[in-house]
Scaffold this motif. Structure first.
Motif, PDB file in Angstrom:
ATOM      1  N   ASN A  44       2.320   0.059  -4.208  1.00 36.96           N
ATOM      2  CA  ASN A  44       1.176  -0.288  -3.364  1.00 36.96           C
ATOM      3  C   ASN A  44       0.510   0.970  -2.809  1.00 36.96           C
ATOM      4  OD1 ASN A  44       1.134  -3.150  -3.510  1.00 36.96           O
ATOM      5  ND2 ASN A  44       2.919  -3.234  -2.171  1.00 36.96           N
ATOM      6  N   PRO A  45      -0.822   1.024  -2.784  1.00 39.93           N
ATOM      7  CA  PRO A  45      -1.535   2.255  -2.417  1.00 39.93           C
ATOM      8  C   PRO A  45      -1.182   2.802  -1.038  1.00 39.93           C
ATOM      9  CG  PRO A  45      -3.042   0.679  -3.401  1.00 39.93           C
ATOM     10  CD  PRO A  45      -1.750  -0.041  -3.212  1.00 39.93           C
ATOM     11  N   ALA A  46      -1.128   1.935  -0.030  1.00 39.61           N
ATOM     12  CA  ALA A  46      -0.814   2.423   1.316  1.00 39.61           C
ATOM     13  C   ALA A  46       0.613   2.970   1.370  1.00 39.61           C
ATOM     14  CB  ALA A  46      -0.988   1.304   2.338  1.00 39.61           C
ATOM     15  N   ALA A  47       1.511   2.343   0.661  1.00 36.99           N
ATOM     16  CA  ALA A  47       2.900   2.807   0.636  1.00 36.99           C
ATOM     17  C   ALA A  47       3.003   4.167  -0.052  1.00 36.99           C
ATOM     18  CB  ALA A  47       3.781   1.785  -0.066  1.00 36.99           C
TER      19      ALA A  47
ATOM     20  N   THR B  20       7.064   1.569  11.602  1.00 38.36           N
ATOM     21  CA  THR B  20       5.834   1.063  11.008  1.00 38.36           C
ATOM     22  C   THR B  20       4.712   2.085  11.126  1.00 38.36           C
ATOM     23  OG1 THR B  20       6.462  -1.212  11.530  1.00 38.36           O
ATOM     24  CG2 THR B  20       4.131  -0.801  11.094  1.00 38.36           C
ATOM     25  N   TYR B  21       3.964   2.241  10.035  1.00 38.40           N
ATOM     26  CA  TYR B  21       2.858   3.193   9.976  1.00 38.40           C
ATOM     27  C   TYR B  21       1.542   2.423   9.833  1.00 38.40           C
ATOM     28  CZ  TYR B  21       6.321   6.847   9.519  1.00 38.40           C
ATOM     29  OH  TYR B  21       7.363   7.697   9.760  1.00 38.40           O
ATOM     30  N   VAL B  22       0.610   2.748  10.733  1.00 38.79           N
ATOM     31  CA  VAL B  22      -0.698   2.085  10.765  1.00 38.79           C
ATOM     32  C   VAL B  22      -1.763   3.144  10.504  1.00 38.79           C
ATOM     33  CG1 VAL B  22      -2.293   0.735  12.172  1.00 38.79           C
ATOM     34  CG2 VAL B  22       0.195   0.445  12.477  1.00 38.79           C
ATOM     35  N   TRP B  23      -2.656   2.888   9.561  1.00 37.27           N
ATOM     36  CA  TRP B  23      -3.638   3.910   9.218  1.00 37.27           C
ATOM     37  C   TRP B  23      -4.943   3.708   9.992  1.00 37.27           C
ATOM     38  CZ3 TRP B  23      -1.032   0.692   6.022  1.00 37.27           C
ATOM     39  CH2 TRP B  23      -1.716  -0.366   5.404  1.00 37.27           C
ATOM     40  N   GLY B  24      -5.570   4.827  10.292  1.00 37.83           N
ATOM     41  CA  GLY B  24      -6.798   4.774  11.068  1.00 37.83           C
ATOM     42  C   GLY B  24      -7.432   6.148  11.185  1.00 37.83           C
ATOM     43  N   LYS B  25      -8.203   6.332  12.248  1.00 33.61           N
ATOM     44  CA  LYS B  25      -8.989   7.561  12.393  1.00 33.61           C
ATOM     45  C   LYS B  25      -8.853   8.094  13.817  1.00 33.61           C
ATOM     46  CE  LYS B  25     -13.546   9.322  11.066  1.00 33.61           C
ATOM     47  NZ  LYS B  25     -13.030  10.122   9.951  1.00 33.61           N
TER      48      LYS B  25
ATOM     49  N   LYS C 119      -7.526   2.206  14.931  1.00 29.84           N
ATOM     50  CA  LYS C 119      -6.967   1.516  13.766  1.00 29.84           C
ATOM     51  C   LYS C 119      -8.081   1.124  12.805  1.00 29.84           C
ATOM     52  CE  LYS C 119      -4.479  -2.792  12.696  1.00 29.84           C
ATOM     53  NZ  LYS C 119      -3.890  -4.007  13.323  1.00 29.84           N
ATOM     54  N   ALA C 120      -7.829   1.307  11.505  1.00 34.01           N
ATOM     55  CA  ALA C 120      -8.818   0.926  10.499  1.00 34.01           C
ATOM     56  C   ALA C 120      -9.049  -0.574  10.530  1.00 34.01           C
ATOM     57  CB  ALA C 120      -8.344   1.361   9.115  1.00 34.01           C
TER      58      ALA C 120
ATOM     59  N   GLY D 265      -1.123  -3.301   0.028  1.00 39.31           N
ATOM     60  CA  GLY D 265      -1.879  -3.338  -1.210  1.00 39.31           C
ATOM     61  C   GLY D 265      -3.368  -3.149  -1.022  1.00 39.31           C
ATOM     62  N   ASN D 266      -3.819  -3.015   0.243  1.00 41.73           N
ATOM     63  CA  ASN D 266      -5.248  -2.865   0.496  1.00 41.73           C
ATOM     64  C   ASN D 266      -5.639  -1.398   0.390  1.00 41.73           C
ATOM     65  OD1 ASN D 266      -7.894  -3.056   1.266  1.00 41.73           O
ATOM     66  ND2 ASN D 266      -7.479  -3.618   3.393  1.00 41.73           N
ATOM     67  N   LEU D 267      -6.286  -1.068  -0.686  1.00 42.07           N
ATOM     68  CA  LEU D 267      -6.718   0.307  -0.919  1.00 42.07           C
ATOM     69  C   LEU D 267      -7.998   0.631  -0.170  1.00 42.07           C
ATOM     70  CD1 LEU D 267      -6.570   2.970  -2.618  1.00 42.07           C
ATOM     71  CD2 LEU D 267      -7.811   1.735  -4.415  1.00 42.07           C
ATOM     72  N   ILE D 268      -8.850  -0.357   0.033  1.00 41.76           N
ATOM     73  CA  ILE D 268     -10.217  -0.117   0.485  1.00 41.76           C
ATOM     74  C   ILE D 268     -10.279   0.505   1.872  1.00 41.76           C
ATOM     75  CG2 ILE D 268     -12.462  -1.167   0.930  1.00 41.76           C
ATOM     76  CD1 ILE D 268     -11.528  -1.078  -2.042  1.00 41.76           C
ATOM     77  N   ASN D 269      -9.517  -0.017   2.835  1.00 42.92           N
ATOM     78  CA  ASN D 269      -9.683   0.515   4.191  1.00 42.92           C
ATOM     79  C   ASN D 269      -8.851   1.768   4.447  1.00 42.92           C
ATOM     80  OD1 ASN D 269      -7.152  -0.646   4.478  1.00 42.92           O
ATOM     81  ND2 ASN D 269      -7.614  -1.680   6.414  1.00 42.92           N
ATOM     82  N   LEU D 270      -8.233   2.312   3.410  1.00 42.58           N
ATOM     83  CA  LEU D 270      -7.624   3.645   3.540  1.00 42.58           C
ATOM     84  C   LEU D 270      -8.692   4.741   3.528  1.00 42.58           C
ATOM     85  CD1 LEU D 270      -4.542   3.443   1.136  1.00 42.58           C
ATOM     86  CD2 LEU D 270      -4.472   3.742   3.614  1.00 42.58           C
ATOM     87  N   ALA D 271      -9.830   4.440   2.879  1.00 47.30           N
ATOM     88  CA  ALA D 271     -10.895   5.436   2.789  1.00 47.30           C
ATOM     89  C   ALA D 271     -11.423   5.787   4.173  1.00 47.30           C
ATOM     90  CB  ALA D 271     -12.020   4.904   1.905  1.00 47.30           C
ATOM     91  N   GLN D 272     -11.702   7.054   4.382  1.00 44.57           N
ATOM     92  CA  GLN D 272     -12.256   7.613   5.611  1.00 44.57           C
ATOM     93  C   GLN D 272     -11.284   7.561   6.798  1.00 44.57           C
ATOM     94  OE1 GLN D 272     -16.659   6.924   6.188  1.00 44.57           O
ATOM     95  NE2 GLN D 272     -16.254   5.241   4.752  1.00 44.57           N
ATOM     96  N   THR D 273     -10.013   7.331   6.511  1.00 44.15           N
ATOM     97  CA  THR D 273      -9.002   7.467   7.570  1.00 44.15           C
ATOM     98  C   THR D 273      -8.450   8.887   7.543  1.00 44.15           C
ATOM     99  OG1 THR D 273      -7.184   6.695   6.149  1.00 44.15           O
ATOM    100  CG2 THR D 273      -8.390   5.031   7.416  1.00 44.15           C
TER     101      THR D 273
END
Length: 412
Positions: free
Chosen positions: A306-309, A353-358, A370-371, A378-386
């Motif tokens: 999975n992309p986030a993983a 737990t790891y939460v992605w954001g900006k 938080k994004a 599995g959500n690749l899209i909201n990883l962008a610009q974090t």
């Protein structure tokens, strides 16, 4: 299943920095940017090379000006003007001064510089309106660095400041460690290359490109081996090639417990010692780490699919390994900073737990935002610009808005 901190400790203990014959190369100064210095550097030059002025002003004898003031200024004859790059021709005698500019060589006889704002020049004389401190605004020869001493130690990354020092020391050729080689491949019959049309059930292998970018940003060289289908013979051939030609091998996918995940079996067949199979973290629980003592001491990472993983496990475990392997003497451990959380962050508390954001700077304080969207691994899209990962520790289920949170910056 190991904790995240225990996993990091186990992995870093498996890594030995590059130090064998053939692990260094000589580069010129332009090519040295971002490289790791392999041998200490000394210089035959003192810094400063000579006594020089730290200000635009007048070079004087302190004994001539120590008691002056605006009411009773010292009046000195100007006998010379000394710009930077000029060798003084005069020796300053009692009652004399030299006009001098920043960086210029101090003339003989002078021991102090009076900044021009405290003077009043009139024709060939200057009025000193305030008494300076002894030796004020004089940079003495070798006060920054003495010739023959160590200028830069081995095991440091050469950035702009270090490059400037080396240029000033006329060090044109440098011994640096080679960049670690990292073999990358993705596993799965569902994967296709980005230029192929998608059939039902297929996805593009985005992980391979993401990992290659992370590898380059970490200072290593990616060796792209592409997509390997879920066939044991193909996987075995690829892994065998990778461990023979790289310092680190990274695969994505094929490390969970699915019926078609063969990687662990093949690693064992190739004589690997598997040190880690799972980590108490989300995302990124399925993680394989193995070594091959008979194959160039390669270190193998089997990352999740999975992309986030992939992002989380690379930054948390692979990046520190690349830094240590590259020859860095220290500073390769994962570094976190404390910031303020902008909104509520939740976890079940069972795994780290790891939460992605900006990160955003609000009134001089960094806040973690938080994004938006789903935080499925599995959500690749909201990883962008974090640019950051917030960490919710084991046992904690809620971080409230305004509460302090540790974050790992993802922009390398």
């Amino acid at each position: 299943m190991l904790s995240v901190s225990d996993t990091e400790a186990v992995i870093l203990n498996l890594v030995q920095p590059l130090n064998n014959q053939g692990d260094t190369e000589v580069v010129d100064l332009v090519a040295a940017d971002g490289r790791i210095l392999a041998t200490p550097v000394t210089s035959k030059l003192d810094f400063p090379h000579w006594d020089n002025s730290a200000m635009d002003g007048y070079a004087v004898r302190y004994s001539d000006v120590q008691h002056c003031s605006i009411e009773q200024p010292a009046v000195l004859e100007i006998v010379e003007e000394i710009p930077a790059g000029y060798q003084p021709q005069s020796t300053i005698q009692q009652g004399q001064a030299a006009r001098i500019f920043t960086g210029a060589v101090m003339p003989k006889g002078a021991d102090t510089v009076v900044m021009q704002e405290r003077t009043r020049p009139e024709e060939n004389h200057v009025y000193i309106l305030a008494a300076p401190q002894p030796q004020e605004f004089v940079r003495h020869k070798a006060s920054f660095y003495q010739a023959g001493a160590q200028l830069l130690p081995a095991g440091i990354k050469l950035n702009a400041a270090e490059i400037a020092v080396l240029a000033a020391a006329q060090s044109s050729q440098l011994s640096v460690y080679r960049r670690p080689r990292v073999a990358i491949f993705s596993t799965g019959d569902e994967l296709v290359t980005l230029d192929q049309p998608l059939a039902a059930g297929q996805i593009v292998d985005s992980n391979g490109y993401a990992i290659a970018a992370l590898v380059k940003q970490s200072g290593a060289e990616p060796l792209m081996l592409g997509i390997v289908k879920d066939e044991p013979a193909d996987l075995e051939k690829t892994i065998a090639y990778a461990i023979a030609n790289a310092d680190i091998v990274i695969s994505s996918g094929g490390v969970s417990v699915g019926d078609y995940d063969y990687v662990d079996q093949i690693l064992e067949k190739l004589g690997a010692k598997i040190h880690i199979r799972a980590v108490a973290m989300r995302p990124g629980k399925p993680l394989t780490v193995a070594t091959f003592s008979t194959h160039n001491s390669a270190l193998y990472f089997g990352l999740p699919g999975n992309p986030a993983a992939v992002l989380v496990t690379f930054l948390r475990f692979v990046q520190p390994v690349i830094k240590k392997l590259s020859g860095l003497a220290d500073g390769w451990e994962t570094a976190f900073v404390k910031v303020r959380s902008h909104q509520e962050l939740r976890s079940d508390g069972k795994r780290e737990t790891y939460v992605w954001g900006k990160l955003q700077l609000i009134d001089g304080i960094y806040e973690f935002h938080k994004a938006a969207g789903s935080h499925s691994s599995g959500n690749l899209i909201n990883l962008a610009q974090t640019d950051a990962l917030a960490v919710i520790p084991v046992g904690k289920t809620l971080i409230s808005p305004g509460e302090e949170v540790q974050v790992l910056q993802t922009l390398l």
